[in-house]
Design an enzyme around this catalytic site. Structure first.
Site, PDB file in Angstrom:
ATOM      1  N   TYR A 116       6.005   7.167   5.136  1.00 39.38           N
ATOM      2  CA  TYR A 116       5.493   6.646   3.859  1.00 39.38           C
ATOM      3  C   TYR A 116       3.995   6.791   3.752  1.00 39.38           C
ATOM      4  O   TYR A 116       3.342   7.097   4.722  1.00 39.38           O
ATOM      5  CB  TYR A 116       5.899   5.188   3.639  1.00 39.38           C
ATOM      6  N   LYS A 144      -1.263  -4.641  14.273  1.00 42.62           N
ATOM      7  CA  LYS A 144      -0.019  -4.609  13.504  1.00 42.62           C
ATOM      8  C   LYS A 144       0.996  -3.788  14.296  1.00 42.62           C
ATOM      9  O   LYS A 144       1.107  -2.567  14.106  1.00 42.62           O
ATOM     10  CB  LYS A 144      -0.246  -3.998  12.112  1.00 42.62           C
ATOM     11  N   SER A 196       2.888  -8.706   8.323  1.00 40.44           N
ATOM     12  CA  SER A 196       2.289  -7.767   7.378  1.00 40.44           C
ATOM     13  C   SER A 196       3.479  -6.939   6.902  1.00 40.44           C
ATOM     14  O   SER A 196       3.746  -5.843   7.392  1.00 40.44           O
ATOM     15  CB  SER A 196       1.242  -6.869   8.041  1.00 40.44           C
ATOM     16  N   GLU A 239       2.743   2.047  15.323  1.00 38.87           N
ATOM     17  CA  GLU A 239       4.169   1.763  15.120  1.00 38.87           C
ATOM     18  C   GLU A 239       5.040   2.644  15.990  1.00 38.87           C
ATOM     19  O   GLU A 239       4.965   3.867  15.945  1.00 38.87           O
ATOM     20  CB  GLU A 239       4.587   1.956  13.659  1.00 38.87           C
ATOM     21  N   ASP A 274       0.799  -1.218   0.000  1.00 39.71           N
ATOM     22  CA  ASP A 274       0.000   0.000   0.000  1.00 39.71           C
ATOM     23  C   ASP A 274       0.835   1.273   0.000  1.00 39.71           C
ATOM     24  O   ASP A 274       0.400   2.301   0.488  1.00 39.71           O
ATOM     25  CB  ASP A 274      -0.927  -0.002   1.218  1.00 39.71           C
ATOM     26  N   LYS A 291      -6.339  -0.427   6.805  1.00 38.69           N
ATOM     27  CA  LYS A 291      -5.149  -0.219   7.606  1.00 38.69           C
ATOM     28  C   LYS A 291      -4.932   1.269   7.842  1.00 38.69           C
ATOM     29  O   LYS A 291      -5.230   2.098   6.967  1.00 38.69           O
ATOM     30  CB  LYS A 291      -3.963  -0.862   6.890  1.00 38.69           C
ATOM     31  N   GLU A 334      -2.590  -0.242  13.787  1.00 41.46           N
ATOM     32  CA  GLU A 334      -1.132  -0.200  13.685  1.00 41.46           C
ATOM     33  C   GLU A 334      -0.521   0.952  14.479  1.00 41.46           C
ATOM     34  O   GLU A 334      -0.403   2.073  13.980  1.00 41.46           O
ATOM     35  CB  GLU A 334      -0.705  -0.078  12.210  1.00 41.46           C
TER      36      GLU A 334
END
Lengths: 358, 450
Positions: free
Chosen positions: A358, A225, A295, A185, A30, A142, A183
């Site tokens: 990103y 995630k 993932s 992170e 993605d 996501k 997610e």
């Protein structure tokens, strides 16, 4: 019920469980237009729609690869693209037993008054967008929240804002039939040790699950995630068994059993590192009521990209490289990876980019 | 120079940065229990691995005289060893507080959660036990309280079904009529003594009868005393109620924070904290409402425990089962099981070793059947599901005893019968049938305080 039971409840639980099928995982394809541009330029390929389409076709039609995948995350553009012979990518995936997913966040913005901390945007009109994506064939979504470790980071503000954003996104997705991948992170950047990463990860995950509860999200229809728990990028590396121990313990302390699967991000680890770490986790003899899978974006595509280099004559080589990584990671989800995957060029290469966006 | 440090890896970088050319040899100490004792750290300049600081010191002294004269690459030889101990508690870097009792807490919590065993809650305060005794026309004096507890703790074979007994402070220091401390009776039978440490509830002003729990004053010091007296776990009861506007956010937060603070203080002093957020059954609400409230409360509790750095592996949870309100029609044990286990799966982290339910007014038989149904449920449960019953273990026993010495034997049989039934229920193997008429009697008391 504490959670809101959407009309899609059974479907959400079924799809979330399917994505967590042992032996399978997710390909994160993605990358936004800007980000994929960086990848393409690293192999001297022009960032035009046709090339982006060609790359994704390469991935999705790689012979034998789809059997190791339960889901692929797509960027919006890709959701509507087709193969060269006119078949929608979404159909290619579905026929291969792979659920199409969609990135729905709109990137990060800085939080004022903090030292470069961010929150994630994309809530405006999210419900309408999700409905559209569901109609186009997507079944999961996501949203990437980002936190960093520093002397005063992550701040309570950053933790709360990101946890809250994730929970709101998750609740909206469920109302629209999309399984939300949550997610949070925590970037690997920094000189901190693995214990610091563990402490922050546990704190962040606890906040996330409190928020998800506050927002009435049905955990059985979600996926997590997270980052693996590792030393910072400026610290010496440790063995996969250590990463496995700290990671699984952090998850045991924070992730309720109702969550069917945890699909790790690779966050700059090399392809081989990520696979070895995942494998070590699945070998660990301890309580794991959720399946542990992958993932991966960079950690699945790096060798493939290098092998392709944008040239049609390299198609088979590139697809073979992808198959090798998919199979290796599939074995890692079962704890049976022997570390004997033919290392393609770049498989051991670190994919860490400082302060990755990103 | 030898440095004993938890953050060896980061220290190494700093050392090398400021002492160019330094030679460093490393000995890895990994203690059993803290980390499965199974890691193998791969580091090429590792001298040895061992299990404790004292061992490491011995290795160094030994090595200083032998190996260091022909050291591995990167390690220089030196004539003497200067040992410095840095702080060994990584409180700043771990989410959970890992103090000196960490291994013991984890071990004890795990033992209490042994399948086939459970907890007898015999910690009724003097006032509350008075009500029990008066219900069988027995005077509330110390010798009667002692006689009742002696009856329970010396019931032949009953202790084999128990992993712990919660005591009231007075009982912790009592003895059998032969002069043997109750604590020893329990310990000899592999039952861990526990202690109630809260001091009851008080109303929160401005709410509709909601409460918070008191008992923080000198709690640390009291825990130390109890530890010395043989206690190895503690219990603190928080109470919430269901109503049109209850439980309020204030009540949830207060009680969650209270439980978390109590829990960390216990762990600092070697006692496994049983975390008990009881949602009362009183009311006309249905089982779904109870489920929603229970999930909200438990989520708040575990968030608070995380904030207070509580080591979950060294705790136990004592929740209510998820049931319809007391003014609502009863439902089958399978339904209670389903709603209860779903609520727990959504909120209780797998790191918690065991969940020991309160019986909250259910009859002895009801409580056993519900527990059994939960353990029969075919769904993944990463914690053991057991009991911490007060009334639901003692009711028939009390009535059979009636305060009379000649009834002790029969009363003890009744007690054994309930212990065995609940043990089977923790294994999902209860066949029913140990329900005398007394066992089916509801023990519900409106607005129950104890």
């Amino acid at each position: 019920m504490s959670c809101f039971i959407s009309k899609y409840a059974d479907e959400l639980a079924k799809n979330a469980a399917y994505i967590g099928t042992p032996g399978k995982g997710i390909l994160a394809a993605d990358e936004s237009t800007g980000t994929i541009g960086k990848r393409l330029s690293s192999i001297n390929v022009e960032n035009i729609e046709e090339n982006r389409r060609a790359l994704r076709e390469l991935l999705f039609t790689a012979p034998g690869a789809l059997q190791y995948l339960s889901g692929v995350i797509l960027f919006e553009e890709t959701l509507y693209q087709k193969t060269a012979s006119g078949k929608p990518f979404v159909d290619v995936l579905k026929e291969g037993g792979v659920l199409p997913g969609i990135k729905v966040d709109k990137g990060t913005v800085e939080l004022n008054g903090t030292n470069g901390e961010t929150f994630t945007q994309g809530l405006d009109g999210l419900a309408q967008r999700c409905q559209k994506y569901y109609d186009a064939g997507a079944r999961f979504a996501k949203w990437r929240a980002v936190l960093k470790i520093g002397p005063n980071e992550p701040s309570e503000l950053a933790i709360q804002e990101n946890a809250n954003g994730l929970a709101m996104y998750a609740a909206i997705c469920q109302q629209c039939g999309l399984v939300p991948i949550v997610e949070p992170e925590i970037l690997v950047d920094g000189p901190h040790d693995i214990k610091k990463c563990a402490e922050v990860t546990e704190r962040v995950l606890a906040a996330c699950y409190k928020s998800l509860n506050d927002h009435h999200v049905m955990l059985e229809g979600t996926l997590l995630k997270p980052n693996m728990v590792t030393p910072g990028s400026d610290s010496p590396k440790v063995a996969p068994e250590v990463i496995a121990e700290y990671t699984v313990r952090a998850l045991q302390r924070t992730v309720p059993a109702a969550v069917p699967a945890i699909v790790f991000l690779s966050g700059g680890q090399s392809e081989e590192e990520a696979t070895l770490n995942l494998n070590a986790m699945n070998k660990l003899q301890t309580k794991k009521p959720w399946s542990l899978s992958f993932s991966f974006g960079r950690a699945l595509q790096q060798s493939t990209l290098k092998a392709w280099a944008g040239k049609e004559e390299n198609l088979k080589k590139a697809q073979d490289a992808l198959l090798v990584r998919c199979k290796a990671n599939s074995e890692a989800t079962l704890g049976t990876y022997k570390g004997d995957a033919n290392l393609g060029e770049g498989a051991a290469e670190s994919l860490h980019v400082k302060d990755y966006k990103y | 120079m030898i440095v004993n440090s938890v953050n060896g890896e980061s220290m190494e970088n700093a050392l090398r940065a400021c002492c160019k050319g330094i030679k460093i040899g490393k000995i890895l100490i990994h203690r059993e229990g803290e980390d499965n004792g199974q890691q193998i750290f791969q580091n090429q300049s590792m001298l040895r691995q061992c299990r404790a600081v004292a061992e490491a010191e011995a290795i160094v002294k030994d090595v200083a005289e032998t190996e260091l004269h022909s050291p591995p690459t990167g390690v220089c030889s030196f004539g003497f060893a200067h040992i410095i101990h840095l702080s060994s508690s990584p409180t700043l870097t771990m989410s959970a507080f890992v103090g000196k009792y960490a291994e013991e807490l984890i071990k004890n919590a795990k033992y209490i959660a042994t399948p086939g065993k459970g907890i007898l809650a015999a910690d009724e305060s003097t006032g509350t036990i008075g009500k029990r005794l008066s219900s069988i026309s027995v005077e509330n004096i110390e010798s009667n309280r002692q006689a009742l507890r002696q009856l329970l703790f010396t019931s032949p074979n009953a202790l084999s079904y128990l992993s712990g007994v919660i005591l009231f402070e007075e009982t912790l220091y009592q003895k059998t009529s032969d002069g043997k401390p109750f604590v020893e009776v329990l310990e000899e039978n592999n039952v861990i003594p526990g202690i109630k440490v809260d001091k009851g509830t008080v109303e929160i002003a401005g709410t509709n009868g909601e409460t918070t729990t008191q008992g923080f004053d000198s709690l640390g010091a009291r825990c130390q005393q109890y530890y010395k007296a043989g206690a190895r776990f503690a219990k603190w009861r928080s109470v919430l109620k269901i109503g049109p506007n209850e439980p309020s956010e204030l009540s949830i937060q207060q009680n969650a924070q209270g439980l978390a603070r109590y829990a960390i203080i216990c762990q600092e002093n070697g006692l496994v904290p049983i975390v008990e957020p009881e949602v009362l059954t009183d009311g006309p609400h249905d089982i779904q409402k109870c489920a929603a409230v229970t999930e909200t409360v438990l989520a708040a509790v575990y968030k608070a425990l995380n904030e207070h750095h509580v080591l979950l592996e060294g705790t136990l949870l004592k929740p209510n089962m998820v049931t319809p309100g007391s003014d609502s029609p009863k439902v089958a044990p399978e339904l209670v099981a389903q709603y209860t286990v779903t609520a727990l799966r959504r909120t209780v982290p797998p790191a918690v070793p065991g969940i020991v339910f309160l019986s909250g007014g259910q009859s002895e038989e009801e409580a056993t059947l519900n527990l059994d149904a939960m353990n029969k449920l075919e769904v993944l449960k990463p914690w053991t599901l057991s009991f911490s019953f007060g009334r639901a273990l003692q009711q028939s026993t009390l009535k059979t005893w009636g305060g009379k010495k000649e009834n002790v034997g029969k009363a003890q049989e009744a007690f054994l019968s309930r212990c065995k039934a609940n043990s089977e229920a923790t294994l999902g193997k209860y066949g029913g049938g140990s329900a005398g008429g007394l066992a089916s009697e509801s023990l519900f008391v409106k607005g129950y305080k104890y």
